[in-house]
Enzyme design. Structure first.
Site, PDB file in Angstrom:
ATOM      1  CE  LYS A  55      -4.444  -0.604  11.123  1.00 34.61           C
ATOM      2  NZ  LYS A  55      -3.381  -0.830  10.130  1.00 34.61           N
ATOM      3  N   GLY A 100       0.826  -1.218   0.000  1.00 35.51           N
ATOM      4  CA  GLY A 100       0.000   0.000   0.000  1.00 35.51           C
ATOM      5  C   GLY A 100       0.852   1.256   0.000  1.00 35.51           C
ATOM      6  CB  ALA A 101       4.176   1.887  -1.299  1.00 36.86           C
ATOM      7  CE1 TYR A 144      -7.575   1.279  10.311  1.00 33.32           C
ATOM      8  CE2 TYR A 144      -7.508   2.203  12.519  1.00 33.32           C
ATOM      9  CZ  TYR A 144      -6.953   2.068  11.256  1.00 33.32           C
ATOM     10  OH  TYR A 144      -5.777   2.724  10.946  1.00 33.32           O
TER      11      TYR A 144
HETATM   12  P1  NAP Z   1      -4.368   5.929   2.855  1.00 33.75           P
HETATM   13  O1  NAP Z   1      -3.799   7.280   2.603  1.00 33.75           O
HETATM   14  O2  NAP Z   1      -5.826   5.710   2.711  1.00 33.75           O
HETATM   15  O3  NAP Z   1      -3.564   4.881   1.942  1.00 33.75           O
HETATM   16  C1  NAP Z   1      -3.880   3.525   2.024  1.00 33.75           C
HETATM   17  C2  NAP Z   1      -2.926   2.748   1.152  1.00 33.75           C
HETATM   18  O4  NAP Z   1      -3.243   1.353   1.296  1.00 33.75           O
HETATM   19  C3  NAP Z   1      -3.044   3.084  -0.327  1.00 33.75           C
HETATM   20  O5  NAP Z   1      -1.760   3.159  -0.882  1.00 33.75           O
HETATM   21  C4  NAP Z   1      -3.817   1.904  -0.905  1.00 33.75           C
HETATM   22  O6  NAP Z   1      -3.437   1.580  -2.235  1.00 33.75           O
HETATM   23  C5  NAP Z   1      -3.356   0.779  -0.005  1.00 33.75           C
HETATM   24  N1  NAP Z   1      -4.283  -0.353   0.014  1.00 33.75           N
HETATM   25  C6  NAP Z   1      -5.543  -0.404   0.501  1.00 33.75           C
HETATM   26  N2  NAP Z   1      -6.064  -1.626   0.310  1.00 33.75           N
HETATM   27  C7  NAP Z   1      -5.109  -2.366  -0.307  1.00 33.75           C
HETATM   28  C8  NAP Z   1      -5.036  -3.699  -0.769  1.00 33.75           C
HETATM   29  N3  NAP Z   1      -6.066  -4.539  -0.614  1.00 33.75           N
HETATM   30  N4  NAP Z   1      -3.893  -4.127  -1.353  1.00 33.75           N
HETATM   31  C9  NAP Z   1      -2.835  -3.277  -1.534  1.00 33.75           C
HETATM   32  N5  NAP Z   1      -2.847  -1.999  -1.112  1.00 33.75           N
HETATM   33  C10 NAP Z   1      -3.973  -1.554  -0.511  1.00 33.75           C
HETATM   34  O7  NAP Z   1      -4.017   5.448   4.335  1.00 33.75           O
HETATM   35  P2  NAP Z   1      -2.845   5.862   5.342  1.00 33.75           P
HETATM   36  O8  NAP Z   1      -3.398   6.843   6.284  1.00 33.75           O
HETATM   37  O9  NAP Z   1      -1.606   6.155   4.605  1.00 33.75           O
HETATM   38  O10 NAP Z   1      -2.697   4.494   6.148  1.00 33.75           O
HETATM   39  C11 NAP Z   1      -1.599   3.612   5.984  1.00 33.75           C
HETATM   40  C12 NAP Z   1      -1.572   2.647   7.148  1.00 33.75           C
HETATM   41  O11 NAP Z   1      -1.442   3.389   8.372  1.00 33.75           O
HETATM   42  C13 NAP Z   1      -2.837   1.827   7.300  1.00 33.75           C
HETATM   43  O12 NAP Z   1      -2.525   0.524   7.738  1.00 33.75           O
HETATM   44  C14 NAP Z   1      -3.610   2.562   8.370  1.00 33.75           C
HETATM   45  O13 NAP Z   1      -4.506   1.731   9.044  1.00 33.75           O
HETATM   46  C15 NAP Z   1      -2.475   3.027   9.266  1.00 33.75           C
HETATM   47  N6  NAP Z   1      -2.832   4.151  10.137  1.00 33.75           N
HETATM   48  C16 NAP Z   1      -3.144   5.370   9.625  1.00 33.75           C
HETATM   49  C17 NAP Z   1      -3.472   6.400  10.496  1.00 33.75           C
HETATM   50  C18 NAP Z   1      -3.816   7.789  10.022  1.00 33.75           C
HETATM   51  O14 NAP Z   1      -4.165   8.637  10.862  1.00 33.75           O
HETATM   52  N7  NAP Z   1      -3.739   8.089   8.743  1.00 33.75           N
HETATM   53  C19 NAP Z   1      -3.506   6.169  11.876  1.00 33.75           C
HETATM   54  C20 NAP Z   1      -3.183   4.913  12.345  1.00 33.75           C
HETATM   55  C21 NAP Z   1      -2.832   3.901  11.469  1.00 33.75           C
HETATM   56  P3  NAP Z   1      -4.331   1.883  -3.552  1.00 33.75           P
HETATM   57  O15 NAP Z   1      -4.792   3.309  -3.464  1.00 33.75           O
HETATM   58  O16 NAP Z   1      -3.340   1.639  -4.662  1.00 33.75           O
HETATM   59  O17 NAP Z   1      -5.451   0.902  -3.554  1.00 33.75           O
END
Ligand code: NAP
Length: 244
Positions: free
Chosen positions: A155, A7-8, A151
């Site tokens: 986690k 998910g990069a 969620y």
């Molecule tokens: P984001 O901006 O929504 O990005 C999510 C990424 O995950 C995208 O690159 C997406 O790729 C990829 N993805 C989703 N489903 C996928 C699948 N089935 N296979 C491959 N790739 C997939 O989210 P983010 O905020 O960067 O979150 C990244 C991680 O950090 C997640 O695990 C999230 O739970 C965790 N996190 C985030 C926060 C926050 O506040 N943002 C807080 C705690 C934890 P595509 O667009 O190419 O589908």
């Protein structure tokens, strides 16, 4: 050394890929839907003088996750030494209203995918007597959160998975750690209502929302030699939100 970031294409995963490249890691960039963004990132990563390739795979599907590792080996001629399980989604709702599909989609993407990728990565890591697994958890995996039963469970599960791998593979030179972000500025949090964001901001002692780069630096620490005596840990990157 080759790192895979799932998910990069956007958000935290994107920042992690860049941070790893800055520190001389070759990077396998996994995406699912956002191909254009993944391609742009790939060019950016190559500017650091490392190798980078993009790989489309829905990692929540075991067949595709297994295929991803085969493709990486074929294209990059190297095993994955650093695995960052970052792909994640939210499908928030109160438990009573939560659809079974929404429960399953979140568990499949956030937890099962991490298990699939660890399973595929670990044999080569064990053979090499070296590996770094870094799982992106969340502070709600430690505290729980109303409206996020799926969620939070995913986690909390990833934290258990991390600690079990850390115990199982320590003697093979593999460390497994989790980074638990708090509230980070990405597409995932962009959708929240202003009043929800305000309430969250008030609960953060450092009084600011985190950036993807803040999380990427913690991931880089666990990927580096600096952390070689650390395994099975959860590092919150949350401006002091949880302190547990
Ligand atoms: P984001 O901006 O929504 O990005 C999510 C990424 O995950 C995208 O690159 C997406 O790729 C990829 N993805 C989703 N489903 C996928 C699948 N089935 N296979 C491959 N790739 C997939 O989210 P983010 O905020 O960067 O979150 C990244 C991680 O950090 C997640 O695990 C999230 O739970 C965790 N996190 C985030 C926060 C926050 O506040 N943002 C807080 C705690 C934890 P595509 O667009 O190419 O589908």
């Amino acid at each position: 050394m080759l790192a895979l970031v799932t998910g990069a294409s956007r958000g935290i995963g994107r920042a992690v890929a860049i941070e790893l490249a800055k520190n001389n890691f070759d990077v396998a960039i996994n995406f699912n839907r956002s191909e254009e963004q993944a391609l742009k990132l790939c060019d950016e990563v190559k500017n650091f003088g490392v190798e980078a390739e993009i790989f489309k795979a829905d990692v929540s599907d075991y067949e595709q996750a297994a295929e991803l590792f085969k493709n990486i080996k074929n294209v990059m001629h190297s095993n994955v030494s650093v695995l960052v399980n970052n792909a994640g989604i939210t499908r928030d709702n109160l438990l009573m209203r939560m659809k079974i599909d929404d429960w399953q989609a979140v568990i499949n993407t956030n937890l099962n995918a991490a298990f699939y990728c660890c399973k595929e990565a670990i044999r080569d890591m064990a053979k090499a007597h070296y590996g770094r697994i870094i799982n992106i958890a969340s502070v709600v995996g430690l505290t729980g959160n109303a409206g996020q039963a799926n969620y939070s469970a995913s986690k909390a599960g990833i934290i258990g998975l991390t600690k079990s791998i850390a115990r199982e593979y320590a003697e093979r030179g593999i460390t497994a750690n989790a980074v638990a972000p708090g509230f980070i500025n990405t597409d995932m949090t962009e959708i929240l209502k202003p009043e929800v964001k305000e309430a969250i901001l008030n609960s953060i002692p450092l009084k600011k929302i985190g950036n993807p780069e803040d999380v990427a630096k913690a991931v880089m620490f666990f990927a580096s030699e600096e952390s070689s005596y650390i395994t099975g840990q959860v590092l919150a990157v949350d401006g002091g939100m949880t302190m547990c």
